[in-house]
Design a protein around this motif. Structure first.
Motif: not given
Lengths: 316, 382
Positions: A1, A3-7, A9-10, A18, B15, B18, B43
Motif C-alpha cells: 500500500m 503512503i498516499h493511500k495510508k494518508l 485512509d487516515e 490522493y 519512515k 516516506r 510520520y
C-alpha cells in the motif's frame, strides 16, 4: 500500500490529492516540461551561436550592426510578449500560468546585458559607460523583478547594483589576490551589504514581495561579511576585530532565534575567522602551536554543538 | 538477508523515505503546508537526516576537523616510523576506529543517517582502511581499484550512501579497464564490448532489484546505478571513445580519413543506442530513459561533427539547432493537443487541476484566473 493511500485512509489528505498522487505514481500522466524546454534551449543555443559566428566571420562591420539590430528586435518582441502575458502588479506573489513566462522575463534581462555590452565593446565605450550602464541596468532589473515577480532578475539587479558602485570580482582577480587589494572599496561593500539587509526587513515590514527577503539577506550578508573581513585585514585594526566579533555574534544570535541555519552559519563563519585572526595577532608564531589543538577541537566542538541542537533547525 | 547488512533500523529508514516522498509532494503543491504540519507529527523518523544546506557545512567542517585530529594524534607517530608494515597497521587502526565511531556513536547512539557528519567520518576511515589493505605502492593497479570498489560498495550498501555507490561504480570500471588492458591482445581489443557487457549485466541486476522488496530502501542507489550503467553502455560503444582508446591503447597507426576496424558497428551504436533508449522511454513512460537518451543524443551529435563535419561545424550545429527547435515546438503542440499520457506543463497540482477539470468539460483553458476561481469542492471531480 502506498503512503498516499495510508494518508488518505487516515483522512490526512483529500480525495483530489490522493487521485493526483496516484496519477503520478501509475504514470497515467508524465510531465516532459523540463525535457522539452531543454531541447528548445539547446536548439536555440546551437542555432544562434552558429548564425552569430557565421555573421561574425563573413559580414564584419555589417554583421555587427545586424547582430545589434537583431538583438534589439528580439528584446522588444520578448518584452512585448512579457507585458502581454503578465498580470497586474501586486505586492504579493503573482503566479502567471504560462510555462515559460519567468524565462521570458529573464531572457529580456540577459538580452539587455548582451546588447549593451556588444554596443560598448564595438564602439570602444566600455570604460566610459560601464558605471552608468550598470546603474541604468540596476534600475531596469529592479523594475522588471518587482513588476513581473522574478527572483532571478532581482539577483541580476543586485549584481548590477554592486557593479555600479565598483564591486566586481572575477576569478582571475581572485587568483591574483585582487579582491584583497581593493583599497577603500570595502566601505562600499559594507554599506551596500547593510542596505540590502535593511531592505530585506523593510520588505517584510511593508509586506511587499515577502519572498524576496531571503535573496536580499543572502547578498546582504555576503557583501557585508566580505567587506568587513577585507577591511579588517587591510587596516589590521583592533577596532575592526572587536566590531566584527560583535557583528558575528549578533548575526548568529538573531538567526538562532529565527531558526535559519544558513544565515546562522554566516554569522558563525564571520565570528570564527575574526576570532582566529585575533588569536594570531595576540600570540604571533605561538598561534601555530596552539592551532594544532585549537582547530580540530573547535571544529569538532562546533559539530557537537550543532548536532546536539538539531531541533533548532528542524524546519530547514 | 540484506536487512542485516544495513546499519540503520529498517522501519526508521522506511519512515525517512516516506517523509522524503511526502516532502516532494509538499514541494509540488499537492500537499499543503498546513497538512504537512499535521502529517509530520505522525510520520517523522527518529533518524537525523538534515537538508543539504545543513549537511554540506557539517560535512566540510567534520572532514577538516577529523583529519586534523587524526594528524594531531597519529601524524608524529607515522612520521617517526620508517616501517611500511607499521604504517599500514596504524592506518588500519585509524580507519577501523573511525568507522566504529561512526557506527556505534553517530549512527546507533545519535541516530545520524547521512547527516554529513557520518559521511565525513566514514570516508576518512575508509580511505585509511583502503591504504592499509593495498599499501602505498599500488603494485597491481587493477587489484587496488578492485579493493576500493569493494570498500565503496560495502559503504554504499551498509550506509545507503549515494556518493559511495557512484564511486564503487567508477572504481569497478577502472579496475575492469586496467585488468583488460594489462591482459593485452584480444582482451584489449574487446574492451568496448566487455565494458558494454558489464554495464548491461549491472543494468539487468538493477532491474531485478527494482522488482524486489528492497526497491523501497535502495531506490535512490538503484536509480543512480541504472542511469550510470545506461550511460556506460553508450560510452563503451561510442565511436569517438572507441577510436581514441584504440589509437592510444593498441597503438593503431591510422590517418584522419581512415576508419578503425568494425567502424560501422560503432557508428551504428553511436546513432541508434540513443534512439533505442528514447523509444523505451516513450513506451515505458520513463523519464530516466528519456533523459539518458537526450544526453547520449548530444554526445552523438558531437561525435558525428568531429568525424564527418569537421570543416562545416558552424553550419552543422546551426542545422541541428533548427531541427531541435522545430522538434521541440512540434512536440509541444502535439502533446498539448493529443492525449498521449505525456503533458507539457510543469507537474504542479494547481496546473494539472485546471487542465483536468477543463479536459472533463471538453474545453480549453481560456481564462487565466481559472486557478483562483476553482473551489476546494471541485478538486475531487476529475
Amino acid at each position: 500500500m502506498g503512503i498516499h493511500k495510508k494518508l488518505f485512509d487516515e483522512g490526512l489528505i483529500e480525495r483530489g490529492q490522493y487521485n493526483y498522487i496516484e496519477m503520478i505514481n501509475d504514470k497515467s500522466k508524465v510531465s516532459v516540461f523540463y525535457e522539452l524546454r531543454s531541447l528548445l534551449y539547446v536548439g536555440i543555443l546551437f542555432f544562434t551561436g552558429g548564425v552569430a559566428y557565421f555573421g561574425y566571420n563573413h559580414f564584419t562591420h555589417v554583421g555587427h550592426l545586424l547582430a545589434m539590430l537583431s538583438l534589439s528586435a528580439t528584446l522588444i518582441f520578448v518584452l512585448y510578449k512579457v507585458f502581454k502575458l503578465s498580470h497586474p502588479f501586486s505586492a504579493k506573489k503573482v503566479i502567471v500560468e504560462h510555462n515559460y513566462f519567468d524565462y521570458f522575463v529573464l531572457f529580456v534581462a540577459l538580452l539587455w546585458i548582451s546588447l549593451w555590452t556588444y554596443i560598448q565593446l564595438y564602439f570602444g565605450l566600455l570604460e566610459i559607460l560601464i558605471r552608468p550602464f550598470s546603474f541604468v541596468s540596476t534600475l531596469l532589473f529592479f523594475g522588471l523583478a518587482y513588476r513581473f515577480d522574478n527572483t532571478a532578475v532581482l539577483v541580476l539587479g543586485i549584481t548590477a547594483l554592486a557593479a555600479s558602485v565598483g564591486l566586481t570580482v572575477s576569478p582571475l582577480d581572485w587568483i591574483n589576490g585582487g579582491y584583497v587589494s581593493l583599497n577603500s572599496l570595502y566601505y562600499s561593500s559594507i554599506v551596500l551589504g547593510l542596505a540590502l539587509i535593511l531592505i530585506s526587513y523593510v520588505t517584510i515590514l511593508r509586506g511587499i514581495k515577502n519572498h524576496f527577503r531571503s535573496t536580499y539577506l543572502h547578498f546582504g550578508y555576503l557583501l557585508l561579511i566580505s567587506g568587513l573581513l577585507v577591511a579588517e585585514i587591510e587596516t589590521g585594526s583592533w577596532g575592526f576585530i572587536v566590531m566584527n566579533i560583535l557583528i558575528g555574534v549578533l548575526i548568529s544570535f538573531y538567526h538562532w532565534k529565527t531558526r535559519e541555519f544558513l544565515f546562522f552559519f554566516y554569522g558563525n563563519l564571520l565570528f570564527y575567522i575574526v576570532f582566529n585572526h585575533a588569536l594570531y595577532k595576540s600570540l604571533g608564531m605561538d598561534f601555530f602551536i596552539l592551532g594544532l589543538y585549537h582547530y580540530p577541537l573547535t571544529l569538532l566542538g562546533y559539530i557537537v554543538f550543532i548536532v546536539s541542537n538539531k531541533k533548532q533547525f528542524s524546519d530547514d | 538477508m540484506i536487512e542485516h547488512l544495513i546499519a540503520y533500523k529498517i522501519e526508521e529508514i522506511e519512515k525517512l523515505i516516506r517523509v522524503i516522498q511526502i516532502k516532494d509532494w509538499v514541494r509540488l503543491g499537492i500537499i499543503t503546508e498546513e497538512q504537512w504540519t499535521i502529517i509530520k507529527e505522525d510520520y517523522s523518523s527518529k533518524l537525523y537526516a538534515p537538508s543539504v544546506y545543513i549537511k554540506l557545512p557539517l560535512f566540510l567542517i567534520t572532514l577538516i576537523g577529523v583529519q586534523l585530529l587524526v594528524t594531531l594524534f597519529f601524524g608524529m607517530l607515522i612520521m617517526g616510523l620508517n616501517n611500511d608494515l607499521g604504517m599500514r597497521l596504524i592506518f588500519l587502526l585509524v580507519g577501523t576506529g573511525l568507522i566504529l565511531v561512526s557506527e556505534y556513536l553517530l549512527i546507533r547512539e545519535f541516530k545520524h543517517c547521512n547527516s554529513g557528519v557520518t559521511e565525513a567520518v566514514i570516508y576518512i576511515g575508509a580511505g585509511y582502511l583502503g591504504i592499509s589493505i593495498t599499501g602505498f605502492g599500488f603494485e597491481i593497479p587493477w587489484l587496488t581499484m578492485f579493493v576500493y570498489t569493494g570498500i565503496a560498495a560495502i559503504i554504499a550498501i551498509r550506509y545507503l550512501d549515494l556518493i559511495a555507490t557512484a564511486i564503487s561504480f567508477l572504481f569497478f570500471y577502472l579496475s575492469l579497464f586496467l585488468l583488460l588492458n594489462e591482459a593485452g591482445g584480444v582482451f584489449t581489443a574487446t574492451l568496448p564490448f566487455m565494458g558494454a557487457g558489464a554495464s548491461l549485466a549491472i543494468l539487468l541486476i538493477t532491474n531485478k532489484l527494482f522488482e524486489s522488496k528492497y526497491e523501497k530502501i535502495f531506490r535512490y542507489q538503484l536509480t543512480l546505478l541504472k542511469t550510470a550503467s545506461l550511460i556506460m553502455i553508450y560510452v563503451s560503444l561510442n565511436y569517438f571513445v572507441v577510436r581514441e582508446l584504440s589509437i592510444s591503447l593498441l597503438n593503431l597507426q591510422i590517418s584522419d580519413s581512415e576508419e578503425i576496424p568494425f567502424a560501422a558497428i560503432f557508428y551504428f551504436c553511436t546513432l541508434f543506442i540513443p534512439v533505442f533508449y528514447l523509444l523505451i522511454g516513450i513506451r515505458k513512460k520513463s523519464l530516466l530513459f528519456i533523459r539518458v537518451a537526450s544526453i547520449c543524443f548530444l554526445a552523438s551529435i558531437a561525435t558525428f561533427q568531429v568525424y564527418w563535419f569537421k570543416e562545416h561545424a558552424v553550419l552543422y550545429y546551426s542545422i541541428i539547432g533548427v531541427c531541435m527547435i522545430v522538434c521541440a515546438l512540434f512536440l509541444y503542440r502535439l502533446l498539448k493537443n493529443k492525449n498521449t499520457g505525456f503533458v507539457t506543463d510543469r507537474f504542479q497540482y494547481e496546473s494539472l487541476k485546471v487542465n483536468s477539470i477543463v479536459e472533463l468539460a471538453g474545453n480549453k483553458v481560456s481564462d487565466k484566473n481559472l486557478v483562483n476561481n476553482i473551489g476546494e469542492s471541485e478538486i475531487g471531480r476529475w
